[in-house]
Structures are given as structure tokens and as C-alpha cells.
Motif scaffolding. Sequence first.
Motif, mmCIF file in Angstrom:
data_model
loop_
_atom_site.group_PDB
_atom_site.id
_atom_site.type_symbol
_atom_site.label_atom_id
_atom_site.label_comp_id
_atom_site.label_asym_id
_atom_site.label_seq_id
_atom_site.Cartn_x
_atom_site.Cartn_y
_atom_site.Cartn_z
ATOM 1 N N ARG A 386 0.827 -1.202 0.000
ATOM 2 C CA ARG A 386 0.000 0.000 0.000
ATOM 3 C C ARG A 386 0.865 1.258 0.000
ATOM 4 O O ARG A 386 0.525 2.267 -0.637
ATOM 5 C CB ARG A 386 -0.931 -0.018 1.211
ATOM 6 N N ALA A 387 1.999 1.209 0.708
ATOM 7 C CA ALA A 387 2.903 2.364 0.742
ATOM 8 C C ALA A 387 3.464 2.655 -0.649
ATOM 9 O O ALA A 387 3.578 3.818 -1.057
ATOM 10 C CB ALA A 387 4.035 2.121 1.735
ATOM 11 N N VAL A 388 3.821 1.606 -1.393
ATOM 12 C CA VAL A 388 4.318 1.797 -2.764
ATOM 13 C C VAL A 388 3.234 2.435 -3.631
ATOM 14 O O VAL A 388 3.499 3.365 -4.410
ATOM 15 C CB VAL A 388 4.776 0.445 -3.363
ATOM 16 N N GLU A 389 2.005 1.962 -3.510
ATOM 17 C CA GLU A 389 0.896 2.533 -4.297
ATOM 18 C C GLU A 389 0.697 4.005 -3.963
ATOM 19 O O GLU A 389 0.490 4.838 -4.868
ATOM 20 C CB GLU A 389 -0.388 1.757 -4.015
ATOM 21 N N PHE A 390 0.752 4.337 -2.664
ATOM 22 C CA PHE A 390 0.578 5.733 -2.275
ATOM 23 C C PHE A 390 1.686 6.607 -2.854
ATOM 24 O O PHE A 390 1.424 7.695 -3.398
ATOM 25 C CB PHE A 390 0.568 5.876 -0.753
ATOM 26 N N LEU A 391 2.935 6.164 -2.746
ATOM 27 C CA LEU A 391 4.055 6.975 -3.236
ATOM 28 C C LEU A 391 3.972 7.166 -4.743
ATOM 29 O O LEU A 391 4.267 8.259 -5.251
ATOM 30 C CB LEU A 391 5.380 6.326 -2.839
ATOM 31 N N LEU A 392 3.567 6.145 -5.464
ATOM 32 C CA LEU A 392 3.413 6.297 -6.914
ATOM 33 C C LEU A 392 2.303 7.299 -7.240
ATOM 34 O O LEU A 392 2.454 8.130 -8.153
ATOM 35 C CB LEU A 392 3.107 4.943 -7.554
ATOM 36 N N ASP A 393 1.207 7.245 -6.495
ATOM 37 C CA ASP A 393 0.141 8.228 -6.716
ATOM 38 C C ASP A 393 0.610 9.637 -6.339
ATOM 39 O O ASP A 393 0.221 10.617 -6.988
ATOM 40 C CB ASP A 393 -1.090 7.854 -5.889
ATOM 41 N N ALA A 394 1.463 9.737 -5.293
ATOM 42 C CA ALA A 394 2.009 11.039 -4.922
ATOM 43 C C ALA A 394 2.931 11.562 -6.011
ATOM 44 O O ALA A 394 2.940 12.767 -6.319
ATOM 45 C CB ALA A 394 2.760 10.935 -3.591
ATOM 46 N N PHE A 395 3.723 10.677 -6.639
ATOM 47 C CA PHE A 395 4.575 11.074 -7.767
ATOM 48 C C PHE A 395 3.712 11.593 -8.918
ATOM 49 O O PHE A 395 4.017 12.639 -9.519
ATOM 50 C CB PHE A 395 5.392 9.876 -8.254
ATOM 51 N N ALA A 396 2.655 10.837 -9.238
ATOM 52 C CA ALA A 396 1.791 11.235 -10.361
ATOM 53 C C ALA A 396 1.099 12.564 -10.068
ATOM 54 O O ALA A 396 0.982 13.430 -10.955
ATOM 55 C CB ALA A 396 0.754 10.142 -10.628
ATOM 56 N N LEU A 397 0.659 12.730 -8.842
ATOM 57 C CA LEU A 397 0.004 13.975 -8.436
ATOM 58 C C LEU A 397 0.955 15.161 -8.613
ATOM 59 O O LEU A 397 0.585 16.200 -9.180
ATOM 60 C CB LEU A 397 -0.442 13.844 -6.980
ATOM 61 N N ALA A 398 2.196 15.002 -8.126
ATOM 62 C CA ALA A 398 3.172 16.092 -8.225
ATOM 63 C C ALA A 398 3.522 16.388 -9.674
ATOM 64 O O ALA A 398 3.671 17.556 -10.065
ATOM 65 C CB ALA A 398 4.426 15.731 -7.430
ATOM 66 N N THR A 399 3.670 15.341 -10.490
ATOM 67 C CA THR A 399 4.018 15.544 -11.904
ATOM 68 C C THR A 399 2.937 16.332 -12.626
ATOM 69 O O THR A 399 3.215 17.300 -13.352
ATOM 70 C CB THR A 399 4.239 14.183 -12.589
ATOM 71 N N LYS A 400 1.684 15.947 -12.426
ATOM 72 C CA LYS A 400 0.578 16.656 -13.073
ATOM 73 C C LYS A 400 0.501 18.103 -12.583
ATOM 74 O O LYS A 400 0.319 19.040 -13.378
ATOM 75 C CB LYS A 400 -0.726 15.927 -12.789
#
Length: 642
Positions: A386-400
Motif C-alpha cells: 500500500r505504501a508503494v501505491e501511495f508513493l506512486l500516486d504522490a509522484f503522479a500527483l506532483a508531476t501533473k
Amino acid sequence: MEKVDALATLGQDELLKPARVKAALAANDRLKLYLSVLQAAGERADKADAPPLDLSCELAAAGVNAPWLANLPAAAYREGRTLHIPELARLAGLLREDLHTMARPLEGDADFDTRLAHWTGWVDGLAPNELSPEQLHALVSGKRGKNDSVHLLIMDLHKALNRMAARLSSENIDGAHVWQLDEADRPRVAAFMRGVNATRALKLDHPGLDTAATRDGVRLLLQNDIGTNDAHVLVIQVEDLHVSLTYSDLHRRRFDFFRTLLEAVGAEWTEPRARVTAGLNAGDAYYVGVATFACADEELLGAVLEGIGERIVFLIDWNRARKRLELFVGRPAALEVLTEAARRRIGHMSWLTAGGEKLVFGAMEALGPDYFHLGDRLDDVMGAERAVEFLLDAFALATKAMQQHQPAALIADDTRLLLARYMSRHDEFDLLAEHAAYCHALAEGLRDALAHGHERDREAARSFAERAKDWERRADQLVMDARARAEARPRWTGFARLVEGADDVADALEEAAFLLCLIAAGHHHGWRGEVHQSMRLLADAVLGAVQDHVKALAIARSFGEGSCAEDHEEFVAALWRVLNAERQSDILLREVRRALAEHVSDAATLQLSTDFAQALEAATDALLATGYGLRRLAFSRAGAGE
């Protein structure tokens, strides 16, 4: 007369500059090779048992066909502090010649002219076959300080030549500075630049990705500026339909990361070799490897070059991102995040630029001590997946957000909301629901086992008992997780008690699966007819009770300000069905005992069958107790009291 000489006699020096820069860059490759040979000679003399250094790739890349040079380190030895190197005078002559070649395009620069004169004169003064430690240091050291060195001169000349090459390029192909290309080279350069430009925006304002291209005989050469360190280099050679990429990196983990990325476009890698060069990477090793790509046709070659180009951006600040991620997850998970972020083409630079670890720490702090304590890692609280999923979503959020030029404060707020959503999905009821899922798997498995006559199939019953034991162990682990969380977070106490009670359900059902395995081992006489039918009815009642327990959990997790009277009514109805199932199981257990007494005379079969039925009935007793605990917890959460 050579064309270069003809142009010189006409006074057209400007036309000579691209050719001279090209020759100077080739001399740079050879000079770095010579310094590597000297470094290897010193290391070989100090460690005679060390394996010989294989420089075949470097010799080929630099266009040097000199077996004596490749064999030189093996012949070196020390006598006291003096390093003896056969053929040193020959190597010194090559050094002097290529220093002049490399500096020629920069003639007239007073600083370079002075340093060149000093070091070529110094090289001329070396003894034929020996070096002192100070002389070796003056040749190979790349450390900046009070003293200059041959290596520092080469590094500074190289940087100046790269700047000159950018100014001298005869044309620009989609951002690449190019000169002296054949017509066939242009679509290949364009393919590489399509890849570079497809992901270029992900680096934001960070320097890098400048590309230079030229032709060297039969080869097209492409060089991309990844970073400022001389040990981090990427050079591509294209000859016919064959692509060769030489890559060096300070960090082995980043090297392995890039190797994995390029394997997706068909790279076949040599095993990376560790190198140590004075002044590079603080004296620590760096790694060099070669990737080759065999292309069947021009279309595939273009796809390979494009694939290489679009992946380079993910090397920028990679190691910094890895270190930041390891504040929240273990190293394997951090590498998984970076690899998946590259695969999804979201990268890590936007997250770093927007705040990186500060974004996550701020989000954790905002949720408060009910969720996170000082020193907690994400994977400790959420689990690694779940932590990996959250960090990937945080990366995508920041990129957008960075691409839309949103302020850092807004990105921080969005990250807090993102973590809150993840934690709301990972609350106490998640753990209860996961435990209930194992109970359901056990009850359903027992119902199906009886339906298929597994009491007479030893192998099928044994296989199911093994699966049941695994499910029960996993359910036990959830109990331990709940206890650990309750120790750190008081609000988990009630849930920990509830899952402890629910674990009695899993224990009873796993015990039933074990007993069925024993029954199938030859103790099933008399089970046909009424005994088998009554056992199936009991198993059906247990499964129905577990299904109602799962439904009650699903309703209870939604209780709160938004829940309605219909939710409460359905919740109570599900719990009443569990109560009725427990009462029905009591009756069915008596029916099983009566049938066993009438139809089973074997003592072992009678005992095992009775124990099996009692284990099933015990599961409904535990479910009823769990239901009462769930009712108290859910109504307190809904603010309804009892």
C-alpha cells in the motif's frame, strides 16, 4: 593533400574547427584510456594477485589497436616507492601528442596555452620507465585543490570543447547539435531525439539531456549530457543496423536500474566492471558496462534509439530520490517505486522539486498521532504494498501539478488529502474485513468439501487441510498486527479485541478441516445417507453465518455522520441472522449426533465425526460473540450508543 590542409592554406580556419573539435574529442577518449592504463598499472603493482583489467571495450571504443598498451599494466612492478612501467616512454609520447590534438581547437586561450606548455614539458621530462608516487598522482588525479594535474587539464579541455561543439554544430535536429552527418544519419538522430523530447519535460529546470551527434568513419556517434560528473557518461555508436551503448555510473544501484529500463527495448548487457580513478567519485568505484542492440531493420533501429532516448531523463537525480524514498519504505520498495514511476512515464523529479520527503512528512503529521507517531515509516503503518501505491500516486500527483504550474502549497494539500484517502481505506475495518475473508474461505471450503465427498478422498481432503492451515496462519498474523497497533494507538484497542474474538472462528474452522482430513484417511464408514446429509446442513448454516458476518462488517465500516436509518436496520438484521444461525447450528449438531449414533459403529469414526461437527458448531458460537462486539463498536462509531 588532405582536405583539412587545403582549407588551411586558404586561410579558412573556421571551416577547420568542426574537424578539429571532432579530432580533439577523439583524443579525449584516448587520453582517458591512457590514464586508466596508468591507474591500472599502479594498482596491479600494489596487488600482484589482482585479476588483470580487461580494457578491450575501452580500446575498441577509443579506436586504439595497441596490444602493448593493453598488456602494459600486467608488466608493472614496484621497487620501493618507485613504479616501474615498461613502455612508459612510448605512452608518454602518445600523451603529449593527444594533449596537443585536444588543445588545438582552443589555441589562443592564455590559460590553456600556459597549462598545455607546462604539462607537455613535464611529460617530456619523465624518466623512460619509472614514476614516483607524486608523478603518478600528477598524471591521474582529478581532485581539485591547490595543484593542477594532467587529468584536470583533460577534464577542463573536454568541457570547453563541448561548449565549442554546441556553438559549431552545422545544424540542429530537434534539439541535437550535429555536424558532418551523412543523409542516412538524420532520421536516426531524429528518432533518438523523439525519445529524449517525449520525456524531457519531466526534468523540469534541471540541467541535462543536451545531445551532440557526428559521424566518425562508418559510425554515427551520439552523446547525451546526463550530468556534470565525468564518471556519469552515455555514448551511443550506430553502425549499420547495430547499436552499442557505453554507460558509466557512480552508483551501482542506478546502473542496475538503467540496465533494467533498457532491457525493455532489447538491450543485452556486458557485466558492469568496477573502476577506480583518482579524483572521481571521491576515490570510490564507479561502474562501466556496454549494452548492444541487434536490429533487424531500420524501423526497429529507430524504435530502439527512441526507446533509449526517452529513458535517460529518469537517471537525473535518481540517487537523491532513492534516498528520500528510503525514509518511508525499505530499499526494495524504493527501487520498485522508481522503476514503476519510470515505466509509467511520471518520474520522480516533480515530487523532489515540490518538496519530496517534506510532502509526505507533512501529510503524516496532518493526520495526527491516531495514525502516525514520530519515527513511523509508511510501510510499518500501511504495509509495503500500500505504501508503494501511495508513493506512486504522490509522484503522479506532483508531476501533473508541476506541469500545470500549480503552487507548492496546493501540492502539499493534495498530498495530505491523498494520504487521508489511503488511510481511510486502510482503517480498522479493513483489517477486520480481511480476517473475515479468511473465515469465509474456510467455511466455503468446508461446505464444498462435503458437497464433493472429500470425506472419502484422502488426497483432496489433505490438500484442503493444507490450504486451510495457511489461511488460519494469515488470520493469526492479522491478530498480531492488530495487537501491535493497539499498543501504539489507543483507538485500535477495541478492534484488537474484536479481531481476537473473530480468530476463534478461524481456529474452529481450521480444526474442522484437519479433522476432515483424518476422517478421509479411512474413518468415513457410515457417512453415506443421513450422516452426510446432516453434516452438509450444518456446514451450510456455518457458511451462511459467516456471510452475514461479512455483510455486517461492510455496513458497519460506513457508519458515521453520513449513514442512514436503513443502514442501521440492515446491520441489525445481519446480526440477527448470525444469532439465528448459531441457534440452528445447536439443533443441527444434535441431529448429527443422533445420525452418528444410529449409523456409525466404528469408535474412531464416531469420535472424529463428532469432533468435526462440534468444531463447525463452535465457529457459530464465536461468530455470535464477535457479532455482539461488532454491534457495540459500530454503534459507538455511529454515535448511536447501544
